[in-house]
Scaffold this motif. Structure first.
Motif, PDB file in Angstrom:
ATOM      1  N   GLY A   1      31.835  32.361  40.775  1.00 55.47           N
ATOM      2  CA  GLY A   1      30.593  31.437  40.568  1.00 55.47           C
ATOM      3  C   GLY A   1      29.224  32.061  40.856  1.00 55.47           C
ATOM      4  O   GLY A   1      29.453  33.191  41.398  1.00 55.47           O
ATOM      5  N   ALA A   2      28.255  31.259  40.586  1.00 54.92           N
ATOM      6  CA  ALA A   2      26.945  31.596  41.012  1.00 54.92           C
ATOM      7  C   ALA A   2      26.349  30.619  41.942  1.00 54.92           C
ATOM      8  O   ALA A   2      26.428  29.510  41.575  1.00 54.92           O
ATOM      9  CB  ALA A   2      26.008  31.717  39.695  1.00 54.92           C
ATOM     10  N   CYS A   3      25.791  31.201  43.048  1.00 63.44           N
ATOM     11  CA  CYS A   3      25.317  29.914  44.105  1.00 63.44           C
ATOM     12  C   CYS A   3      23.713  30.303  44.076  1.00 63.44           C
ATOM     13  O   CYS A   3      23.335  31.309  44.496  1.00 63.44           O
ATOM     14  CB  CYS A   3      26.127  30.238  45.609  1.00 63.44           C
ATOM     15  SG  CYS A   3      25.646  29.103  46.652  1.00 63.44           S
ATOM     16  N   LYS A   4      23.028  29.151  43.851  1.00 65.45           N
ATOM     17  CA  LYS A   4      21.507  29.286  44.214  1.00 65.45           C
ATOM     18  C   LYS A   4      21.161  29.523  45.586  1.00 65.45           C
ATOM     19  O   LYS A   4      21.806  28.581  46.591  1.00 65.45           O
ATOM     20  CB  LYS A   4      21.019  27.915  43.576  1.00 65.45           C
ATOM     21  CG  LYS A   4      19.644  28.071  43.803  1.00 65.45           C
ATOM     22  CD  LYS A   4      18.865  26.732  43.127  1.00 65.45           C
ATOM     23  CE  LYS A   4      17.642  26.732  43.010  1.00 65.45           C
ATOM     24  NZ  LYS A   4      16.870  25.294  42.483  1.00 65.45           N
ATOM     25  N   GLY A   5      20.399  30.386  45.588  1.00 73.13           N
ATOM     26  CA  GLY A   5      19.896  30.678  47.342  1.00 73.13           C
ATOM     27  C   GLY A   5      18.490  30.316  47.364  1.00 73.13           C
ATOM     28  O   GLY A   5      17.909  29.832  46.530  1.00 73.13           O
ATOM     29  N   SER A   6      17.839  30.880  48.277  1.00 71.92           N
ATOM     30  CA  SER A   6      16.297  30.724  48.603  1.00 71.92           C
ATOM     31  C   SER A   6      15.467  31.353  47.539  1.00 71.92           C
ATOM     32  O   SER A   6      14.255  31.177  47.360  1.00 71.92           O
ATOM     33  CB  SER A   6      16.006  30.926  50.095  1.00 71.92           C
ATOM     34  OG  SER A   6      16.309  32.380  50.141  1.00 71.92           O
ATOM     35  N   GLY A   7      16.100  32.566  46.858  1.00 75.27           N
ATOM     36  CA  GLY A   7      15.347  33.533  46.099  1.00 75.27           C
ATOM     37  C   GLY A   7      15.398  32.829  44.745  1.00 75.27           C
ATOM     38  O   GLY A   7      16.153  32.153  44.330  1.00 75.27           O
ATOM     39  N   LYS A   8      14.893  33.791  43.488  1.00 78.59           N
ATOM     40  CA  LYS A   8      14.989  33.291  42.328  1.00 78.59           C
ATOM     41  C   LYS A   8      16.297  33.741  41.836  1.00 78.59           C
ATOM     42  O   LYS A   8      16.953  33.063  40.873  1.00 78.59           O
ATOM     43  CB  LYS A   8      13.921  34.179  41.329  1.00 78.59           C
ATOM     44  CG  LYS A   8      12.651  33.807  41.829  1.00 78.59           C
ATOM     45  CD  LYS A   8      11.754  34.632  40.715  1.00 78.59           C
ATOM     46  CE  LYS A   8      10.013  34.156  41.138  1.00 78.59           C
ATOM     47  NZ  LYS A   8       9.114  34.857  40.346  1.00 78.59           N
ATOM     48  N   THR A   9      17.145  34.809  42.285  1.00 74.31           N
ATOM     49  CA  THR A   9      18.334  35.256  41.797  1.00 74.31           C
ATOM     50  C   THR A   9      19.437  34.650  42.594  1.00 74.31           C
ATOM     51  O   THR A   9      19.461  34.735  44.051  1.00 74.31           O
ATOM     52  CB  THR A   9      18.586  36.876  41.829  1.00 74.31           C
ATOM     53  OG1 THR A   9      17.341  37.394  41.170  1.00 74.31           O
ATOM     54  CG2 THR A   9      19.749  37.335  41.337  1.00 74.31           C
ATOM     55  N   PRO A  10      20.248  34.193  41.870  1.00 73.03           N
ATOM     56  CA  PRO A  10      21.416  33.412  42.681  1.00 73.03           C
ATOM     57  C   PRO A  10      22.287  34.449  43.170  1.00 73.03           C
ATOM     58  O   PRO A  10      22.293  35.624  42.981  1.00 73.03           O
ATOM     59  CB  PRO A  10      22.155  32.524  41.645  1.00 73.03           C
ATOM     60  CG  PRO A  10      22.064  33.313  40.224  1.00 73.03           C
ATOM     61  CD  PRO A  10      20.435  33.796  40.634  1.00 73.03           C
ATOM     62  N   TYR A  11      23.181  34.255  44.228  1.00 73.26           N
ATOM     63  CA  TYR A  11      24.183  34.922  44.664  1.00 73.26           C
ATOM     64  C   TYR A  11      25.658  35.067  43.860  1.00 73.26           C
ATOM     65  O   TYR A  11      25.901  33.481  43.152  1.00 73.26           O
ATOM     66  CB  TYR A  11      24.564  35.059  45.985  1.00 73.26           C
ATOM     67  CG  TYR A  11      23.345  35.030  47.019  1.00 73.26           C
ATOM     68  CD1 TYR A  11      22.794  36.069  47.048  1.00 73.26           C
ATOM     69  CD2 TYR A  11      22.692  34.053  47.803  1.00 73.26           C
ATOM     70  CE1 TYR A  11      21.435  36.286  47.935  1.00 73.26           C
ATOM     71  CE2 TYR A  11      21.694  33.961  48.693  1.00 73.26           C
ATOM     72  CZ  TYR A  11      21.233  35.291  48.692  1.00 73.26           C
ATOM     73  OH  TYR A  11      20.157  35.373  49.329  1.00 73.26           O
ATOM     74  N   PHE A  12      26.512  35.976  43.777  1.00 70.15           N
ATOM     75  CA  PHE A  12      27.646  36.020  42.899  1.00 70.15           C
ATOM     76  C   PHE A  12      28.746  36.148  43.737  1.00 70.15           C
ATOM     77  O   PHE A  12      28.952  37.518  43.830  1.00 70.15           O
ATOM     78  CB  PHE A  12      27.397  37.038  41.621  1.00 70.15           C
ATOM     79  CG  PHE A  12      26.351  36.627  40.851  1.00 70.15           C
ATOM     80  CD1 PHE A  12      26.658  35.741  39.724  1.00 70.15           C
ATOM     81  CD2 PHE A  12      25.070  37.341  40.890  1.00 70.15           C
ATOM     82  CE1 PHE A  12      25.772  35.152  38.770  1.00 70.15           C
ATOM     83  CE2 PHE A  12      24.020  36.395  39.901  1.00 70.15           C
ATOM     84  CZ  PHE A  12      24.471  35.806  38.971  1.00 70.15           C
ATOM     85  N   PRO A  13      29.370  35.316  44.378  1.00 72.43           N
ATOM     86  CA  PRO A  13      30.601  35.578  44.997  1.00 72.43           C
ATOM     87  C   PRO A  13      32.070  35.490  43.977  1.00 72.43           C
ATOM     88  O   PRO A  13      31.746  35.038  43.090  1.00 72.43           O
ATOM     89  CB  PRO A  13      30.965  34.312  46.092  1.00 72.43           C
ATOM     90  CG  PRO A  13      30.092  33.143  45.338  1.00 72.43           C
ATOM     91  CD  PRO A  13      29.093  33.777  44.515  1.00 72.43           C
ATOM     92  N   CYS A  14      32.998  36.252  44.447  1.00 72.13           N
ATOM     93  CA  CYS A  14      34.006  36.609  43.713  1.00 72.13           C
ATOM     94  C   CYS A  14      35.393  36.562  44.610  1.00 72.13           C
ATOM     95  O   CYS A  14      35.156  37.305  45.590  1.00 72.13           O
ATOM     96  CB  CYS A  14      33.972  37.616  42.848  1.00 72.13           C
ATOM     97  SG  CYS A  14      35.467  37.749  41.757  1.00 72.13           S
ATOM     98  N   VAL A  15      36.497  35.921  44.286  1.00 75.39           N
ATOM     99  CA  VAL A  15      37.691  36.108  45.147  1.00 75.39           C
ATOM    100  C   VAL A  15      38.951  36.643  44.458  1.00 75.39           C
ATOM    101  O   VAL A  15      39.276  36.025  43.272  1.00 75.39           O
ATOM    102  CB  VAL A  15      38.109  34.752  45.671  1.00 75.39           C
ATOM    103  CG1 VAL A  15      39.266  34.916  46.599  1.00 75.39           C
ATOM    104  CG2 VAL A  15      36.767  34.146  46.527  1.00 75.39           C
ATOM    105  N   ASP A  16      39.463  37.721  44.837  1.00 74.79           N
ATOM    106  CA  ASP A  16      40.658  38.213  44.020  1.00 74.79           C
ATOM    107  C   ASP A  16      41.865  37.298  44.808  1.00 74.79           C
ATOM    108  O   ASP A  16      42.212  37.614  45.999  1.00 74.79           O
ATOM    109  CB  ASP A  16      40.997  39.715  44.386  1.00 74.79           C
ATOM    110  CG  ASP A  16      42.305  40.085  43.699  1.00 74.79           C
ATOM    111  OD1 ASP A  16      43.155  39.398  43.229  1.00 74.79           O
ATOM    112  OD2 ASP A  16      42.373  41.360  43.777  1.00 74.79           O
ATOM    113  N   LEU A  17      42.321  36.463  44.101  1.00 78.97           N
ATOM    114  CA  LEU A  17      43.405  35.600  44.911  1.00 78.97           C
ATOM    115  C   LEU A  17      44.720  36.179  45.068  1.00 78.97           C
ATOM    116  O   LEU A  17      45.686  35.566  46.014  1.00 78.97           O
ATOM    117  CB  LEU A  17      43.661  34.310  44.030  1.00 78.97           C
ATOM    118  CG  LEU A  17      42.069  33.326  43.609  1.00 78.97           C
ATOM    119  CD1 LEU A  17      42.661  32.227  42.588  1.00 78.97           C
ATOM    120  CD2 LEU A  17      41.967  32.656  45.010  1.00 78.97           C
TER     121      LEU A  17
END
Length: 438
Positions: A44-60
């Motif tokens: 997913g893409a998570c909106k943070g305090s900056g312009k660029t979101p963070y991109f977390p990912c999980v290998d299940l």
């Protein structure tokens, strides 16, 4: 599709309470875009305090996590928030979505790393099996050699008990074959030579062979250098790579002589050298198929700067040529420094004290004159003399030596042993090296 994790499972992954509290604020759909799961991954893409979101990912399947945020916590709050959102069954996380390229690349790298790890583990397992098999084979050979050595000692004792006059009927070819079966080629060669040993030399050869067979029986109790000598004499070999992996001696090596011998099976080349700084002798052995010269070739009289690694032993002589530091170059003018015949005899005595089975030791005789007497050729400096070993050089080579000498002292390299001196190279008055090969 994978089963969703429970909320309790996700909470148990948090590194601390602060991460749990922060993740709780991110477990709602509001900060998330392009979230999905499928193919064993959650992203997913998570909106943070900056312009660029963070991109977390999980290998299940791992599980394993990654995120573009700078947090040093693992998993970070963004990963935990995404997992909480997914475990709650939120429609914000699209089920069965197509993986973005960055997710697919990360998973591919993980798969490659896992495969390489599996290959390395398999190689280690196979190596361990190979090592175990090699150790088992070494133990089996050691047992066979020990049994052969015991049998040989009994045959030698029987020979002495029955008298050396019956030596011809001793069946030494059969004994040699038994030693080959025992994987002791060194013992086999010496046993085979007994069949052709003159009567006056039998007791000495019996004693040396009995000593060698007995020494192997207690080889584990001997000092390491002597134990290495015994194993070598028995017929155990050490590979060149293994020798070069040990200590080396760097020097400027003077090539004193070389000689080729051939039989039906191979051509053997012996090259003798001496270190200019250390004074240590070295013998290089190389082999070629019948009618083909061995690859190693160093011109007599030249000097080579190189590393030399010695085979283990109580009196190291045989060596392996390591790294070279240039091509062979001309030696300093004049012949190499030599010793008197008496000093050569003493040098061989010192070597035999370390290795009782040593037939000869290299020596450079300085200022000797070849003389033909009633008992054959002698090399003398006017104070002491040594005989030339019978058959060590063709008769014409000895007359060539006499011509080079013309009654004047010459420098002569060869090997001195209990049977006399075997000449290899002579130096003329103008410093030229002249081979006296067979």
């Amino acid at each position: 599709m994978e089963e969703r994790w429970s909320n309790e499972h996700v909470l148990s992954l948090a590194p601390d309470q602060a991460s749990l509290k922060a993740a709780g604020k991110l477990s709602a759909p509001a900060p998330w875009t392009d979230a999905g799961w499928g193919g064993g991954a959650l992203w997913g893409a998570c909106k943070g305090s900056g312009k660029t979101p963070y991109f977390p990912c999980v290998d299940l399947s791992g599980p394993a996590y990654r995120c573009t945020c700078p947090s040093r916590k693992f998993p970070c709050k963004h990963v935990l928030g995404l997992l909480l959102l997914w475990s709650a069954g939120s429609p914000a996380v699209a089920e069965g979505a197509e993986q973005p390229e960055w997710v697919a690349e990360w998973l591919a790298k993980r798969r490659d790393a896992a495969e390489q790890k599996a290959v390395r583990q398999q190689e280690r397992r196979e190596s361990a099996k190979d090592d175990a098999a090699a150790a088992r084979r070494a133990g089996q050979r050691a047992a066979r050699v020990a049994a052969g050595a015991r049998e040989l000692r009994l045959r030698l004792a029987d020979g002495v008990r029955h008298g050396l006059a019956d030596h011809a009927s001793g069946g030494w070819e059969e004994v040699a074959a038994r030693m080959v079966d025992a994987q002791a080629p060194g013992l086999a060669a010496r046993a085979r030579e007994l069949a052709h040993t003159p009567q006056d030399g039998l007791l000495e050869e019996y004693a040396l062979l009995h000593l060698l067979a007995g020494a192997y029986g207690r080889v584990d109790e001997l000092p390491a250098p002597l134990a290495a000598t015994v194993r070598t004499r028995i017929g155990f070999s050490t590979g060149a790579d293994e020798v070069l992996a040990g200590p080396t001696v760097r020097d400027r090596w003077h090539v004193l002589g070389s000689r080729d011998t051939a039989d039906d099976r191979l051509t053997t080349r012996r090259i003798w050298l001496r270190g200019a700084k250390t004074g240590r002798p070295a013998l290089l052995l190389s082999f070629g198929s019948p009618g083909k010269a061995p690859e190693v070739a160093l011109p007599t009289g030249r000097v080579l700067e190189a590393d030399m690694a010695y085979h283990p032993g109580a009196r190291p002589l045989r060596a392996v040529l390591g790294t070279r530091y240039g091509e062979p170059e001309a030696a300093p003018p004049g012949p190499p420094a030599g010793v008197s015949p008496a000093e050569a005899v003493a040098g061989y005595g010192e070597a035999v004290a370390d290795d009782p089975w040593l037939d000869a030791w290299p020596a450079v005789l300085g200022a000797v004159v070849p003389v033909l007497g009633p008992e054959g050729w002698q090399l003398t400096d006017g104070r002491s003399a040594v005989p030339v070993r019978h058959g060590s050089a063709p008769e014409q080579a000895l007359w060539r030596l006499a011509a080079v000498s013309a009654g004047h002292p010459v420098t002569l390299f060869g090997e001195y042993g209990h049977a006399g001196f075997a000449p290899v190279t002579a130096w003329s008055a103008d410093g030229r090296a002249i081979g006296l090969g067979q």
